[in-house]
Design an enzyme around this catalytic site. Structure first.
Site, short mmCIF file in Angstrom:
data_model
loop_
_atom_site.label_atom_id
_atom_site.label_comp_id
_atom_site.label_asym_id
_atom_site.label_seq_id
_atom_site.Cartn_x
_atom_site.Cartn_y
_atom_site.Cartn_z
N GLY A 33 -9.12 13.68 23.79
CA GLY A 33 -10.51 13.47 23.36
C GLY A 33 -11.50 13.64 24.50
O GLY A 33 -12.64 14.06 24.29
N ASP A 34 -11.06 13.31 25.70
CA ASP A 34 -11.92 13.47 26.87
C ASP A 34 -11.02 13.66 28.09
O ASP A 34 -9.79 13.73 27.96
CB ASP A 34 -12.85 12.26 27.04
N LYS A 69 0.84 -1.20 0.00
CA LYS A 69 0.00 0.00 0.00
C LYS A 69 0.87 1.25 0.00
O LYS A 69 0.55 2.25 -0.64
CB LYS A 69 -0.94 0.00 1.21
#
Ligand code: DCP
Ligand code: MG
Ligand code: MN
Length: 330
Positions: free
Chosen positions: A190-191, A73
């Site tokens: 994120g929190d 990839k």
């Protein structure tokens, strides 16, 4: 939280990390293949750590966590500037819907698929069908935009200070530690993951009902820090707090005082780091969780918890080189 910010642009491999993270999210949310998801995340983390620009798939394959498929990839991306697999994912209706619905806190891949099958294919439609949602998901939808904004360290510190001051006034024996990505040194979280403990709460206390956490939550609500409760149990609170203009996800755990270090290790993460450490523990004949480290007998039954007086002790027992919290960002 589910939306990890793409690796910052000071990472010379940041474009590779971005496509790998997008593939990881696809495997988590759409195909629900956690194994593949973790493989992509691990590869992204190896490339981010490498520090030099990768020039070929072959060079990348020398890194731990990058095999033949990801190497190919990288070559495709270097050659064409894109990935056919990602183009297909991005134009697939189901994937697009599930990705959008899982932006809501509380909506996981299975719930998103269930909604999708009911014809609820985007947030706008979801807003009209809140009867299909539980309390957590309704809060998630209400604060969708706020919860997607990352929390800067300076704001986490404000919340930390409010919680510390409030609990100290309640009882100076409370211990408060902010864990999660904040403790791992991240600039944005994120929190807010808050671990609290108190010497009067020990693991051997079998006295069932303790309303300590309830009392803590009530007082933080009175103080106007906590604005919503998502869920509240004896040991775990999930909710919402606000200090500046944006509402933030706040998690609080109350763990026994004598199990503080296992709790702090667990709650600091990352989740992948925890998984790696637990696997290592099992390999060494121990079982590790957020409460205890125990040796496994030859019958496969865990023995008595080992005495632990620091995070280092846990690493020592496991013969695992100590990693500072900032080194646990995998
Ligand atoms: N945790 C875990 N396994 C899970 C979920 C959580 O081991 N499935 C542990 C490790 C995490 C910690 O709990 O680091 C806090 O969980 P968060 O979801 O809050 O994750 P982070 O704080 O690491 O990241 P974010 O900045 O997205 O909140
Ligand atoms: Mg967190
Ligand atoms: Mn959390």
């Amino acid at each position: 939280s589910k939306r990890k910010a793409p690796s910052d642009s000071t990472n010379p491999n940041h474009d590779f990390c971005e496509f790998l993270t997008e593939l990881a999210d696809y495997e988590k949310n759409v195909t629900r293949n956690i194994y593949k998801c973790n493989a992509y995340r691990k590869a992204a983390s190896a490339l981010a750590k490498y520090g030099k620009r990768i020039k070929s798939g072959e060079e990348a394959q020398k890194l731990d966590g990058i095999g033949d498929k990801i190497s190919k990839k990288i070559d495709e991306f270097l050659g064409t500037g894109k990935l056919k697999k990602l183009d297909n994912i991005r134009s697939d209706e189901t994937s697009v819907s599930i990705k959008e619905l899982t932006r809501v806190s509380g909506i996981g891949p299975a719930k998103a698929k269930e909604l999708y099958d009911l014809g609820i294919t985007n947030i706008d439609i979801l807003l009209k069908h809140q009867d299909k949602l539980n309390h957590h998901q309704i809060i998630g939808l209400k604060y969708l935009n706020d919860f997607e904004e990352k929390i800067p360290r300076s704001e986490v510190i404000k919340v930390e200070q409010i919680i510390k001051k409030t609990l100290h006034d309640l009882d100076p024996k409370y211990k408060v530690t902010i864990c999660g990505s904040f403790r791992r040194g991240k600039e944005f979280s994120g929190d807010i993951d808050t671990l609290i403990s108190h010497p009067s709460f020990m693991s051997h206390d079998t006295k069932k009902k303790s309303n300590k956490l309830q009392v803590v939550v009530d007082i933080l609500k009175k103080n106007n820090l906590i604005t919503e409760t998502i869920s509240l149990g004896d040991a775990k609170f999930m909710g919402v707090c606000k200090v500046d203009s944006v509402s933030r996800r706040l998690d609080i755990r109350l763990n026994p005082y004598d199990q503080f270090y296992c709790a702090v290790l667990y709650f600091t993460g990352s989740d992948l780091f925890n998984k790696q450490m637990r696997d290592h523990a099992l390999h060494q004949g121990f079982t590790l969780n957020e409460y205890t480290l125990r040796p496994m007998g030859c019958t496969g039954i865990p023995g008595e918890p080992l005495e632990i007086n620091s995070e280092e002790d846990i690493f020592d027992y496991l013969d695992y080189p100590y990693k500072k919290p900032e080194e646990r960002n995998i």
